[in-house]
Design a protein around this motif. Structure first.
Motif, PDB file in Angstrom:
ATOM      1  N   LEU A  51       8.707   1.226  13.973  1.00 18.09           N
ATOM      2  CA  LEU A  51       8.901  -0.019  12.890  1.00 18.09           C
ATOM      3  C   LEU A  51      10.288   1.076  11.869  1.00 18.09           C
ATOM      4  N   PRO A  52      10.481  -0.094  11.315  1.00 14.49           N
ATOM      5  CA  PRO A  52      11.805   0.751  10.209  1.00 14.49           C
ATOM      6  C   PRO A  52      10.957   1.669   9.221  1.00 14.49           C
ATOM      7  N   PRO A  53      11.660   2.743   9.042  1.00 19.51           N
ATOM      8  CA  PRO A  53      10.541   2.948   7.855  1.00 19.51           C
ATOM      9  C   PRO A  53      11.196   2.622   6.450  1.00 19.51           C
ATOM     10  N   ILE A  54      10.174   2.813   5.759  1.00 17.09           N
ATOM     11  CA  ILE A  54      10.392   2.182   4.038  1.00 17.09           C
ATOM     12  C   ILE A  54      10.719   3.162   2.854  1.00 17.09           C
ATOM     13  N   SER A  55      11.334   2.957   1.579  1.00 12.80           N
ATOM     14  CA  SER A  55      11.617   3.770   1.256  1.00 12.80           C
ATOM     15  C   SER A  55       9.718   3.181   0.135  1.00 12.80           C
ATOM     16  N   CYS A  56       9.745   4.971  -0.509  1.00 14.97           N
ATOM     17  CA  CYS A  56       8.239   4.438  -0.933  1.00 14.97           C
ATOM     18  C   CYS A  56       7.910   6.236  -1.521  1.00 14.97           C
ATOM     19  N   GLY A  57       7.114   6.083  -1.968  1.00 13.33           N
ATOM     20  CA  GLY A  57       6.289   6.783  -2.445  1.00 13.33           C
ATOM     21  C   GLY A  57       4.983   7.012  -1.807  1.00 13.33           C
ATOM     22  N   ARG A  58       5.042   8.887  -0.997  1.00 10.40           N
ATOM     23  CA  ARG A  58       4.064   8.113   0.127  1.00 10.40           C
ATOM     24  C   ARG A  58       2.387   8.553  -0.880  1.00 10.40           C
ATOM     25  N   GLY A  59       2.312   9.468  -1.571  1.00 13.66           N
ATOM     26  CA  GLY A  59       1.151   9.598  -2.537  1.00 13.66           C
ATOM     27  C   GLY A  59       0.625   7.606  -2.898  1.00 13.66           C
ATOM     28  N   ARG A 155     -20.095 -13.695   5.265  1.00  9.18           N
ATOM     29  CA  ARG A 155     -20.671 -13.096   6.075  1.00  9.18           C
ATOM     30  C   ARG A 155     -19.916 -13.119   7.154  1.00  9.18           C
ATOM     31  N   GLU A 156     -18.437 -12.886   7.101  1.00  8.35           N
ATOM     32  CA  GLU A 156     -17.287 -12.861   8.035  1.00  8.35           C
ATOM     33  C   GLU A 156     -16.929 -12.130   7.986  1.00  8.35           C
ATOM     34  N   GLY A 157     -16.583 -11.877   7.113  1.00 11.75           N
ATOM     35  CA  GLY A 157     -15.758 -10.656   6.385  1.00 11.75           C
ATOM     36  C   GLY A 157     -14.324 -10.838   6.004  1.00 11.75           C
ATOM     37  N   THR A 158     -14.139  -9.908   5.590  1.00 10.69           N
ATOM     38  CA  THR A 158     -12.217  -9.893   5.114  1.00 10.69           C
ATOM     39  C   THR A 158     -10.974  -8.909   5.673  1.00 10.69           C
ATOM     40  N   THR A 159     -10.530 -10.383   5.291  1.00  7.43           N
ATOM     41  CA  THR A 159      -8.394  -9.201   5.398  1.00  7.43           C
ATOM     42  C   THR A 159      -7.704  -8.936   4.519  1.00  7.43           C
ATOM     43  N   PHE A 160      -7.500  -7.010   4.248  1.00  6.87           N
ATOM     44  CA  PHE A 160      -6.505  -7.778   3.143  1.00  6.87           C
ATOM     45  C   PHE A 160      -4.876  -7.619   3.658  1.00  6.87           C
ATOM     46  N   PHE A 161      -4.146  -8.123   3.862  1.00  6.53           N
ATOM     47  CA  PHE A 161      -2.663  -8.284   4.501  1.00  6.53           C
ATOM     48  C   PHE A 161      -1.688  -7.140   2.822  1.00  6.53           C
ATOM     49  N   ILE A 162      -0.781  -6.709   3.317  1.00 12.40           N
ATOM     50  CA  ILE A 162       0.536  -6.392   1.869  1.00 12.40           C
ATOM     51  C   ILE A 162       1.457  -6.610   3.056  1.00 12.40           C
ATOM     52  N   HIS A 163       2.406  -6.843   2.329  1.00 13.09           N
ATOM     53  CA  HIS A 163       3.499  -7.092   2.707  1.00 13.09           C
ATOM     54  C   HIS A 163       4.900  -6.284   1.697  1.00 13.09           C
ATOM     55  N   LEU A 164       5.453  -5.528   2.735  1.00 10.74           N
ATOM     56  CA  LEU A 164       6.291  -4.139   1.794  1.00 10.74           C
ATOM     57  C   LEU A 164       8.148  -4.543   2.038  1.00 10.74           C
ATOM     58  N   PRO A 165       8.779  -4.682   1.315  1.00 13.69           N
ATOM     59  CA  PRO A 165      10.084  -5.331   2.025  1.00 13.69           C
ATOM     60  C   PRO A 165      10.692  -3.921   2.608  1.00 13.69           C
ATOM     61  N   ILE A 166      11.786  -4.008   3.930  1.00 14.74           N
ATOM     62  CA  ILE A 166      12.560  -3.053   4.055  1.00 14.74           C
ATOM     63  C   ILE A 166      13.301  -3.306   3.811  1.00 14.74           C
ATOM     64  N   GLY A 167      13.576  -1.348   3.157  1.00 16.38           N
ATOM     65  CA  GLY A 167      15.638  -1.588   2.630  1.00 16.38           C
ATOM     66  C   GLY A 167      14.642  -0.849   0.756  1.00 16.38           C
ATOM     67  N   THR A 168      14.891  -0.887   0.311  1.00 12.44           N
ATOM     68  CA  THR A 168      14.764  -0.443  -1.275  1.00 12.44           C
ATOM     69  C   THR A 168      13.427  -1.257  -1.551  1.00 12.44           C
ATOM     70  N   SER A 169      12.870   0.111  -2.944  1.00 14.09           N
ATOM     71  CA  SER A 169      11.225  -0.073  -3.314  1.00 14.09           C
ATOM     72  C   SER A 169      11.617  -1.167  -4.200  1.00 14.09           C
ATOM     73  N   GLY A 170      12.071  -0.895  -4.820  1.00 15.49           N
ATOM     74  CA  GLY A 170      12.471  -2.985  -5.799  1.00 15.49           C
ATOM     75  C   GLY A 170      12.523  -1.881  -7.151  1.00 15.49           C
ATOM     76  N   GLU A 171      12.836  -0.042  -7.057  1.00 15.58           N
ATOM     77  CA  GLU A 171      13.331   1.086  -8.734  1.00 15.58           C
ATOM     78  C   GLU A 171      14.327   0.797  -8.524  1.00 15.58           C
TER      79      GLU A 171
END
Length: 171
Positions: A51-59, A155-171
């Motif tokens: 997967l392509p790397p993303i710009s982010c704060g690792r922490g 009683r079946e469970g949960t799925t969390f979805f995270i979508h992160l844009p590839i490229g700039t972080s938006g800041e």
């Protein structure tokens, strides 16, 4: 001379100009959460390689992943049975998508709209502050212009979805 705020951000792993491999970030979070997860669930990993790397704060992202994984472990533990937690990554168009599934107790319909509200918790007193999902939402949506949402059935469970844009972080 590095100013104090920049220095603090570096120490906390919050620099947004870092390029990170999302699979490596998830793996480093799993090292921290391993004992907690292993007590209650089997772990199934399905990372898409290359997967392509993303710009982010690792922490920032490690804390989001940790919040979601600990919540998943807690939801599984509440069933009283050993469960399953699945983590997957993939690219969809110009986004990286991370899915975290648990076959825990699920989220009742009447509280789904409160899940990202600061200080709202379903946990017993002393076991949750109600800040983890609110923090996660503010990081993913506010800081990275991504999306954070979930699907759940009681009683079946949960799925969390995270979508992160590839490229700039938006800041």
């Amino acid at each position: 001379v590095v100013d104090t705020e920049e220095r603090r951000a570096r120490l906390m792993g919050e620099e947004v100009d870092e390029r990170a491999d999302i699979n490596e970030l998830l793996e480093s979070t799993l090292v921290v959460a391993h004992n907690r997860l292993n007590k209650v669930a089997d772990l199934q990993i399905d990372y898409t390689p290359g997967l392509p790397p993303i710009s982010c704060g690792r922490g920032d992202l490690n804390q989001v992943f940790l919040n979601l994984l600990i919540n998943a472990a807690d939801a599984v533990a509440e069933t009283g049975k050993r469960g399953l937690i699945k983590i997957s990554t993939k690219q969809k168009d110009n986004e990286l998508v991370i899915e975290i599934f648990d076959n825990g107790i699920g989220i009742p319909e009447d509280i789904k709209n409160k899940m990202f509200t600061p200080f709202f918790t379903t946990k017993k007193v002393g076991h949750g502050t109600g800040q983890g999902l609110a923090f996660s939402y503010s990081i993913i949506v506010g800081k990275y212009n991504g999306k954070l949402y979930f699907e759940s059935k009681v009683r079946e469970g949960t799925t969390f979805f995270i979508h992160l844009p590839i490229g700039t972080s938006g800041e």
